[in-house]
Scaffold this motif. Structure first.
Motif, PDB file in Angstrom:
ATOM      1  N   ASN B 267     -97.167 -39.366 -53.819  1.00 45.89           N
ATOM      2  CA  ASN B 267     -97.259 -38.358 -54.870  1.00 45.89           C
ATOM      3  C   ASN B 267     -97.668 -39.006 -56.191  1.00 45.89           C
ATOM      4  O   ASN B 267     -96.838 -39.229 -57.075  1.00 45.89           O
ATOM      5  CB  ASN B 267     -95.887 -37.670 -54.999  1.00 45.89           C
ATOM      6  CG  ASN B 267     -95.933 -36.398 -55.835  1.00 45.89           C
ATOM      7  OD1 ASN B 267     -97.008 -35.911 -56.166  1.00 45.89           O
ATOM      8  ND2 ASN B 267     -94.760 -35.901 -56.181  1.00 45.89           N
ATOM      9  N   ARG B 270     -96.724 -40.400 -62.843  1.00 48.42           N
ATOM     10  CA  ARG B 270     -95.760 -41.284 -63.511  1.00 48.42           C
ATOM     11  C   ARG B 270     -94.403 -40.636 -63.354  1.00 48.42           C
ATOM     12  O   ARG B 270     -94.200 -39.486 -63.800  1.00 48.42           O
ATOM     13  CB  ARG B 270     -96.082 -41.431 -65.006  1.00 48.42           C
ATOM     14  CG  ARG B 270     -97.239 -42.345 -65.294  1.00 48.42           C
ATOM     15  CD  ARG B 270     -97.237 -42.796 -66.747  1.00 48.42           C
ATOM     16  NE  ARG B 270     -97.374 -41.710 -67.683  1.00 48.42           N
ATOM     17  CZ  ARG B 270     -98.526 -41.292 -68.219  1.00 48.42           C
ATOM     18  NH1 ARG B 270     -99.659 -41.889 -67.907  1.00 48.42           N
ATOM     19  NH2 ARG B 270     -98.533 -40.300 -69.063  1.00 48.42           N
ATOM     20  N   ILE B 300    -103.558 -43.747 -62.321  1.00 47.81           N
ATOM     21  CA  ILE B 300    -103.150 -42.691 -63.248  1.00 47.81           C
ATOM     22  C   ILE B 300    -103.480 -43.144 -64.669  1.00 47.81           C
ATOM     23  O   ILE B 300    -102.939 -44.162 -65.125  1.00 47.81           O
ATOM     24  CB  ILE B 300    -101.639 -42.398 -63.126  1.00 47.81           C
ATOM     25  CG1 ILE B 300    -101.290 -41.909 -61.722  1.00 47.81           C
ATOM     26  CG2 ILE B 300    -101.190 -41.400 -64.188  1.00 47.81           C
ATOM     27  CD1 ILE B 300    -101.884 -40.560 -61.363  1.00 47.81           C
ATOM     28  N   ASP B 303    -101.701 -41.985 -71.395  1.00 44.99           N
ATOM     29  CA  ASP B 303    -101.815 -40.910 -72.384  1.00 44.99           C
ATOM     30  C   ASP B 303    -101.334 -41.470 -73.709  1.00 44.99           C
ATOM     31  O   ASP B 303    -100.448 -42.328 -73.742  1.00 44.99           O
ATOM     32  CB  ASP B 303    -100.943 -39.708 -71.978  1.00 44.99           C
ATOM     33  CG  ASP B 303    -101.510 -38.959 -70.790  1.00 44.99           C
ATOM     34  OD1 ASP B 303    -102.468 -38.189 -70.989  1.00 44.99           O
ATOM     35  OD2 ASP B 303    -101.014 -39.172 -69.655  1.00 44.99           O
TER      36      ASP B 303
ATOM     37  N   LYS C  89     -95.577 -31.987 -56.334  1.00 41.77           N
ATOM     38  CA  LYS C  89     -96.743 -32.611 -55.703  1.00 41.77           C
ATOM     39  C   LYS C  89     -98.014 -32.166 -56.407  1.00 41.77           C
ATOM     40  O   LYS C  89     -98.338 -30.970 -56.441  1.00 41.77           O
ATOM     41  CB  LYS C  89     -96.804 -32.246 -54.217  1.00 41.77           C
ATOM     42  CG  LYS C  89     -95.758 -32.987 -53.415  1.00 41.77           C
ATOM     43  CD  LYS C  89     -96.333 -33.698 -52.191  1.00 41.77           C
ATOM     44  CE  LYS C  89     -95.249 -34.470 -51.460  1.00 41.77           C
ATOM     45  NZ  LYS C  89     -94.798 -33.764 -50.250  1.00 41.77           N
ATOM     46  N   GLY C  90     -98.711 -33.106 -56.960  1.00 41.20           N
ATOM     47  CA  GLY C  90     -99.956 -32.806 -57.654  1.00 41.20           C
ATOM     48  C   GLY C  90     -99.753 -32.212 -59.033  1.00 41.20           C
ATOM     49  O   GLY C  90    -100.732 -31.838 -59.693  1.00 41.20           O
ATOM     50  N   TRP C  92     -97.501 -33.630 -61.582  1.00 36.68           N
ATOM     51  CA  TRP C  92     -96.501 -34.500 -62.204  1.00 36.68           C
ATOM     52  C   TRP C  92     -96.344 -34.249 -63.697  1.00 36.68           C
ATOM     53  O   TRP C  92     -95.281 -34.547 -64.241  1.00 36.68           O
ATOM     54  CB  TRP C  92     -96.799 -35.970 -61.907  1.00 36.68           C
ATOM     55  CG  TRP C  92     -98.039 -36.548 -62.523  1.00 36.68           C
ATOM     56  CD1 TRP C  92     -99.289 -36.578 -61.985  1.00 36.68           C
ATOM     57  CD2 TRP C  92     -98.138 -37.203 -63.791  1.00 36.68           C
ATOM     58  NE1 TRP C  92    -100.171 -37.198 -62.833  1.00 36.68           N
ATOM     59  CE2 TRP C  92     -99.489 -37.597 -63.947  1.00 36.68           C
ATOM     60  CE3 TRP C  92     -97.230 -37.497 -64.813  1.00 36.68           C
ATOM     61  CZ2 TRP C  92     -99.955 -38.272 -65.090  1.00 36.68           C
ATOM     62  CZ3 TRP C  92     -97.690 -38.170 -65.945  1.00 36.68           C
ATOM     63  CH2 TRP C  92     -99.034 -38.550 -66.073  1.00 36.68           C
ATOM     64  N   LYS C  93     -97.353 -33.675 -64.337  1.00 41.28           N
ATOM     65  CA  LYS C  93     -97.204 -33.412 -65.776  1.00 41.28           C
ATOM     66  C   LYS C  93     -96.316 -32.191 -66.052  1.00 41.28           C
ATOM     67  O   LYS C  93     -96.125 -31.790 -67.204  1.00 41.28           O
ATOM     68  CB  LYS C  93     -98.572 -33.294 -66.443  1.00 41.28           C
ATOM     69  CG  LYS C  93     -99.265 -34.666 -66.541  1.00 41.28           C
ATOM     70  CD  LYS C  93    -100.425 -34.682 -67.514  1.00 41.28           C
ATOM     71  CE  LYS C  93    -100.967 -36.118 -67.658  1.00 41.28           C
ATOM     72  NZ  LYS C  93    -102.091 -36.206 -68.622  1.00 41.28           N
ATOM     73  N   VAL C 100     -93.221 -39.492 -70.958  1.00 43.14           N
ATOM     74  CA  VAL C 100     -93.670 -39.995 -69.660  1.00 43.14           C
ATOM     75  C   VAL C 100     -94.590 -38.973 -68.982  1.00 43.14           C
ATOM     76  O   VAL C 100     -95.672 -39.322 -68.521  1.00 43.14           O
ATOM     77  CB  VAL C 100     -92.471 -40.348 -68.748  1.00 43.14           C
ATOM     78  CG1 VAL C 100     -92.944 -40.817 -67.376  1.00 43.14           C
ATOM     79  CG2 VAL C 100     -91.611 -41.426 -69.403  1.00 43.14           C
ATOM     80  N   THR C 101     -94.160 -37.717 -68.927  1.00 46.25           N
ATOM     81  CA  THR C 101     -95.008 -36.703 -68.290  1.00 46.25           C
ATOM     82  C   THR C 101     -95.533 -35.670 -69.282  1.00 46.25           C
ATOM     83  O   THR C 101     -96.425 -34.896 -68.942  1.00 46.25           O
ATOM     84  CB  THR C 101     -94.255 -35.954 -67.169  1.00 46.25           C
ATOM     85  OG1 THR C 101     -93.262 -35.104 -67.750  1.00 46.25           O
ATOM     86  CG2 THR C 101     -93.575 -36.932 -66.211  1.00 46.25           C
TER      87      THR C 101
END
Lengths: 341, 341, 341
Positions: B267, B270, B300, B303, C89-90, C92-93, C100-101
């Motif tokens: 997956n 981060r 990845i 940012d 899944k897919g 992550w933000k 971090v995200t």
């Protein structure tokens, strides 16, 4: 406070159970008594001890037995007894919770608990009034072992059986019964069966023994029990056999939990057992105390530098002799304190 | 205090074991040194570090190897080394417990430990003198990994292997070696491998990796490790494979316990990993520190708002490179502190 | 601080998933609001509550659903929402970790989270900014239940389903939002779903029920949950079914962990359930409070000495009514606090 030492009576009688098996009726009496115990060295503590000992007397009964316990409150504060783990099927008013299943037993009063010993395994009993003080600081707990009708193959192999109850104490409340057990407390003494190292006792084994340690979280914090020189099988949780016992050398458990661990004594030597919570190995501000003991194999000579060289050995500190006696309520002289007048 | 950097010598030799298999004799030397480490930012701590690093050097040996370690005490206080989890069959006087298996190693003295590496799995070593200070506050611990003769099917799939040792620190004792570790302490720094966020390092993976995290409770408190974006199999407890690995996203463990968890890196993103004990994610009184890290997948893009944008990456912070090197005693430059004169 | 009560909108639409099954798109809106809640008696606490309630509203969705949640930050401090246990899944933000995200949601701003509900089971959500304060002291958490496509045989038997979120509070920070959650804190209030005994609610069952309790460690400490008069099966860990559920009467869990326990209501009576960490059963310095409740069987008459004789019963305190409603975002009036202007 009263100084009576209770006359303990125990009677047994066989009876036919509903399921057609023979079971015994076992009748006991137990006092709650203001008692001064010594944790280690000169550190004493005012407890409300069951029959004047901490932990209390061992109850050892057979699965399916009818248990009758008359509890006499000889202290100046209300109490109850909760039989932790017992189903109390059809007898919920014997579960010992003040304000929920009964009124608390007032000073000078008695209460008769009556229930069937079910399920089997490592259980315990404790007061359920103001548990933050009475359980956490006043030693109101003891072991309650129900012998199973159908023991597991693993437990049938056991040759030595020990009970270890873990707890902690904040010395600032030692002489203030009726107070303490606050969220701001910081326990500074840590004990197995009410004693801290070096005043605990060794766990003596012979090579070839299959050893069962019944670990009981009787206090207020997590403990992390580590056995040196061996791995063990985690065999029972709260009295119930695990279908897949797993191997470990360290086991963490919380208040109220019980784990029975079983190991083969296949490695002669002297082996430390202790709480791996480092701060639980102090006595006040002195290191190398608290929850520590030594598994001593027979035949290992002492050494002049051994902490316990010349130590006077007291058998039955872990109830290992009482457990051999069969059903009954078993007093333990090692754990007796002094009556407080 | 001495400032010697020890000359480390390691020798290996094959030998025939009692069971007819070939095993190696591995000989190492390790110093205990007064060492100043930095937990995070400007927070330093006086430790008694093994070979000047916290955690200590990685011992990586094969199951059945004979291990010889000469430990030199270059500090001003007595110490020992306990090899947590090792059976020490027939070698109980090498178990490293002062007053039980040996006399503590005095300042300036040495002790040679000799034992067979058994059983296999994720083990560790630590001082056993005054553990409330030396283990809880002075960084006297390191990883000891025994490679199994018969690895499980699951561990054979592992492509990346990391070691994480968890501990905590009370800054008021930072500069007071020989003191501290009292029940009244309140730790205020919390670390993985001796570092707190943001001074920890990312756990870098590629899509398709099978990742093993070896979690070691090296300190004094419970930790609750949470991995975002994945579930993991709890595969080993104290080095022993579980017959029924179970799934989880969070795992709580206590001092001395080890859990090996394995997950598929399926997956990309981060993903935060951290202690879910909220108060373990501070540095003193500043939030968003302590026991936190990030699993970074390759590919990845960063940012501008990423906490670790532009961070200088230090490989081997989790011993992942050392573990690839095969048996030996592996120093880790990332974990070195400064010698205290 | 604003006093808006958000207009909650929820929309659903069926869609074809990649795997050919029908799944729903579920769209919700949730505010973060300065809210004063009452833990027990007169003890209030300033929280940053989700939709003005602690715990937050229940999200109940089907495995595979697409979940959209627009989060509006109506407080004066930055926040995020992390959906603990969701694979993302897919996406992550959408994991909700500041720095971090995503960037934290500034005061007055909104963020739209979008992800697939996977895996199934007992999950939860919480803020991930300054968790030592926002999670540990400001009530920023709620339950997130994903209904499985393939329920286990055991869970299919469940007739009553309850959610219990455990946490603790240090009253000295009650009126100081933006501060607190320091390592030196000593929590003095302890709650289930934000309330302490006697202001918790009974767990009402009928004989014959199969009862599921979803235990969620939402706070900062270990809890040791004990059910009287029954044993239970530990059936799910972090939402995942255990292949070998095991029996227990007490279960210890840490922050972030979830255990689903299942028991047969086969023993009519009134049965205490409580945290066996003794110090978690106080309200400040007053005993017999904190994390306690009673399992009440229907048909059991009250007693004049029952703590809860005459108590006004509030259904749905444990979301048991909301869970019957099927998928949606379910507000819970029992858990609402007062808006802070």
């Amino acid at each position: 406070m009263k100084s009576l030492l209770a006359a303990i009576t125990a009677a047994s009688a066989l009876m036919m159970t509903a399921h057609g098996a023979w079971a015994a009726t076992r009748s006991f009496e137990m006092n709650i008594e203001d008692t001064r115990i010594t944790l280690v060295d000169k550190q004493q503590f005012h407890t409300f001890a069951f029959n004047g000992q901490v932990p209390g007397p061992l109850y050892y009964v057979d699965e399916g037995d009818e248990v009758n316990v008359t509890v006499n409150n000889l202290t100046a504060l209300p109490h109850t007894v909760h039989w932790h783990g017992m189903y109390q099927k059809g007898t919920w008013k014997n579960d010992g919770v003040p304000g929920v299943t009964q009124e608390a037993i007032k000073p000078g009063d008695s209460f008769k608990y009556k229930f069937i010993a079910e399920p089997s395994g490592t259980m315990w009993y404790h007061c359920h009034v103001n548990v933050n003080e009475h359980v956490a600081l006043r030693g109101m707990w003891g072991p309650f072992i129900v012998r199973p009708k159908a023991p597991t193959a693993l437990e049938k192999k056991v040759t030595k059986d020990f009970i270890l109850m873990f707890s902690e104490w904040d010395s600032k409340w030692a002489d203030k019964p009726g107070f303490g057990g606050l969220p701001s407390d910081k326990p500074d003494y840590f004990t197995i069966n009410g004693k801290a190292y070096p005043d605990t006792q060794p766990i003596r084994v012979d090579k070839g023994d299959v050893v069962r340690l019944r670990l009981i979280g009787a206090g207020d914090t997590m403990h992390s029990f580590h056995l040196h020189g061996h791995s063990f099988k985690v065999a029972f949780k709260d009295g119930f056999p695990l279908s897949q016992p797993y191997m470990a050398d360290t086991i963490t458990f919380g208040p109220g939990e019980r784990y029975d661990i079983i190991f083969e004594a296949n490695n002669p030597g002297r082996w430390m057992v202790h709480d791996h919570v480092d701060s639980h190995t102090v006595n006040g501000d002195r290191p190398m105390g608290g929850i520590m003991s030594v598994v001593e194999y027979s035949g290992i000579p002492s050494d002049p530098w051994y902490d316990w060289a010349g130590k006077k050995y007291q058998p039955n500190f872990y109830y290992e002799e009482s457990l051999k006696k069969g059903p009954g309520q078993h007093a333990n002289e090692n754990l007796k304190g002094q009556a407080i007048q």
